[in-house]
Design an enzyme around this catalytic site. Structure first.
Site, PDB file in Angstrom:
ATOM      1  N   GLU A   1       5.754 -10.906  14.769  1.00 33.92           N
ATOM      2  CA  GLU A   1       5.233 -11.558  15.971  1.00 33.92           C
ATOM      3  C   GLU A   1       5.485 -13.070  15.877  1.00 33.92           C
ATOM      4  O   GLU A   1       5.917 -13.703  16.830  1.00 33.92           O
ATOM      5  CB  GLU A   1       3.749 -11.253  16.112  1.00 33.92           C
ATOM      6  CG  GLU A   1       3.228 -11.575  17.493  1.00 33.92           C
ATOM      7  CD  GLU A   1       1.761 -11.217  17.649  1.00 33.92           C
ATOM      8  OE1 GLU A   1       1.215 -10.543  16.760  1.00 33.92           O
ATOM      9  OE2 GLU A   1       1.186 -11.637  18.667  1.00 33.92           O
TER      10      GLU A   1
ATOM     11  N   ARG B   1       0.817  -1.215   0.000  1.00 40.33           N
ATOM     12  CA  ARG B   1       0.000   0.000   0.000  1.00 40.33           C
ATOM     13  C   ARG B   1       0.852   1.267   0.000  1.00 40.33           C
ATOM     14  O   ARG B   1       0.408   2.325  -0.440  1.00 40.33           O
ATOM     15  CB  ARG B   1      -1.001  -0.040   1.158  1.00 40.33           C
ATOM     16  CG  ARG B   1      -2.085  -1.107   0.965  1.00 40.33           C
ATOM     17  CD  ARG B   1      -3.021  -1.175   2.144  1.00 40.33           C
ATOM     18  NE  ARG B   1      -2.378  -1.578   3.374  1.00 40.33           N
ATOM     19  CZ  ARG B   1      -2.150  -2.845   3.738  1.00 40.33           C
ATOM     20  NH1 ARG B   1      -2.538  -3.838   2.969  1.00 40.33           N
ATOM     21  NH2 ARG B   1      -1.547  -3.122   4.871  1.00 40.33           N
TER      22      ARG B   1
HETATM   23  P1  AMP Z   1       4.626  -2.714  11.722  1.00 38.63           P
HETATM   24  O1  AMP Z   1       5.894  -3.277  11.144  1.00 38.63           O
HETATM   25  O2  AMP Z   1       4.117  -3.476  12.894  1.00 38.63           O
HETATM   26  O3  AMP Z   1       4.768  -1.221  12.012  1.00 38.63           O
HETATM   27  O4  AMP Z   1       3.504  -2.882  10.617  1.00 38.63           O
HETATM   28  C1  AMP Z   1       3.440  -1.968   9.573  1.00 38.63           C
HETATM   29  C2  AMP Z   1       3.087  -2.607   8.269  1.00 38.63           C
HETATM   30  O5  AMP Z   1       2.047  -3.559   8.406  1.00 38.63           O
HETATM   31  C3  AMP Z   1       2.599  -1.551   7.306  1.00 38.63           C
HETATM   32  O6  AMP Z   1       3.176  -1.821   6.041  1.00 38.63           O
HETATM   33  C4  AMP Z   1       1.094  -1.686   7.314  1.00 38.63           C
HETATM   34  O7  AMP Z   1       0.592  -1.642   6.004  1.00 38.63           O
HETATM   35  C5  AMP Z   1       0.810  -3.050   7.944  1.00 38.63           C
HETATM   36  N1  AMP Z   1      -0.079  -2.990   9.125  1.00 38.63           N
HETATM   37  C6  AMP Z   1       0.236  -3.357  10.393  1.00 38.63           C
HETATM   38  N2  AMP Z   1      -0.800  -3.245  11.217  1.00 38.63           N
HETATM   39  C7  AMP Z   1      -1.826  -2.793  10.477  1.00 38.63           C
HETATM   40  C8  AMP Z   1      -3.195  -2.479  10.770  1.00 38.63           C
HETATM   41  N3  AMP Z   1      -3.724  -2.601  11.996  1.00 38.63           N
HETATM   42  N4  AMP Z   1      -3.969  -2.028   9.745  1.00 38.63           N
HETATM   43  C9  AMP Z   1      -3.454  -1.906   8.501  1.00 38.63           C
HETATM   44  N5  AMP Z   1      -2.187  -2.192   8.173  1.00 38.63           N
HETATM   45  C10 AMP Z   1      -1.370  -2.639   9.139  1.00 38.63           C
END
Ligand code: AMP
Length: 188
Positions: free
Chosen positions: A113, A76
């Site tokens: 995770e 995205r």
């Molecule tokens: P993180 O590495 O945990 O910061 O996750 C970020 C990535 O996962 C981004 O590329 C987001 O598109 C996706 N992502 C993680 N959590 C969500 C969520 N609750 N809603 C939408 N996209 C998420």
């Protein structure tokens, strides 16, 4: 699905922008797995007027001459990156999941995770010292962003900014990325 409504929307570009983003996000419970509240920004991408306003706001925040290239994180982030790059008249560099790039690439792995993920960028993606603005749709724990910012620098780019449309503040991504600064249009 329920729409994210907030009377006191906050974000780094001010409450008006934060409210605008909040008006075009859908909360999808238990996607892609039970317990996750997925923030779906497709309604924002689909609304031409709002999308343009958001993209122009990102360019204005960093300054039209504030970056030389825009980096988008699969998938995205590509939507946001291409639009911001076009609006600023600069190029776009995709950071891709493992095995998608056709030529020699730098890669970085980081913990999820459950398990591990790998991101890659072409070895010749950046001219030395090129100022890279990194963008994505959502900042959650910050693992993806941290890996991407490290990858960009390993590939010779200089990270000049990091923007997300939506930040899940309670997951601590911003703190994880410190002292790098985060520009989030909406923080929930
Ligand atoms: P993180 O590495 O945990 O910061 O996750 C970020 C990535 O996962 C981004 O590329 C987001 O598109 C996706 N992502 C993680 N959590 C969500 C969520 N609750 N809603 C939408 N996209 C998420």
């Amino acid at each position: 699905m329920t729409e994210t409504h907030s009377t006191a929307a906050r974000g780094d570009s001010g409450p008006e922008t934060a409210r605008l983003v909040a008006s075009r996000v859908l909360d999808v419970p238990d996607f892609p797995q039970p317990g996750v509240l997925f923030k779906d920004l497709m309604p924002l991408f689909a609304d031409g007027k709002v999308f343009r306003e958001v993209v122009d706001g990102i360019v204005a925040y960093h300054g039209r001459d504030g970056f030389d290239v825009v980096v988008g994180i699969e998938a995205r982030g590509f939507v946001v990156a291409a639009a911001v790059a076009y609006a600023a008249g600069v190029g776009v560099v995709p950071v891709r999941k493992a095995g998608k790039l056709p030529r020699v690439a730098h890669s970085i792995s980081y913990a999820l995770e459950y398990g591990e993920a790998t991101l890659e960028v072409h070895e010749d993606a950046f001219t030395a010292g090129h100022r890279a603005l990194v963008v994505d749709d959502v900042l959650a724990t910050g693992g993806t962003a941290e890996a991407t910012l490290d990858l960009v620098e390993r590939a010779g780019g200089t990270v000049t900014g990091f923007t997300v449309l939506l930040e899940l503040g309670f997951l601590g991504g911003r703190e994880r990325l410190a002292p790098r600064s985060v520009h989030a249009l909406l923080t929930v």
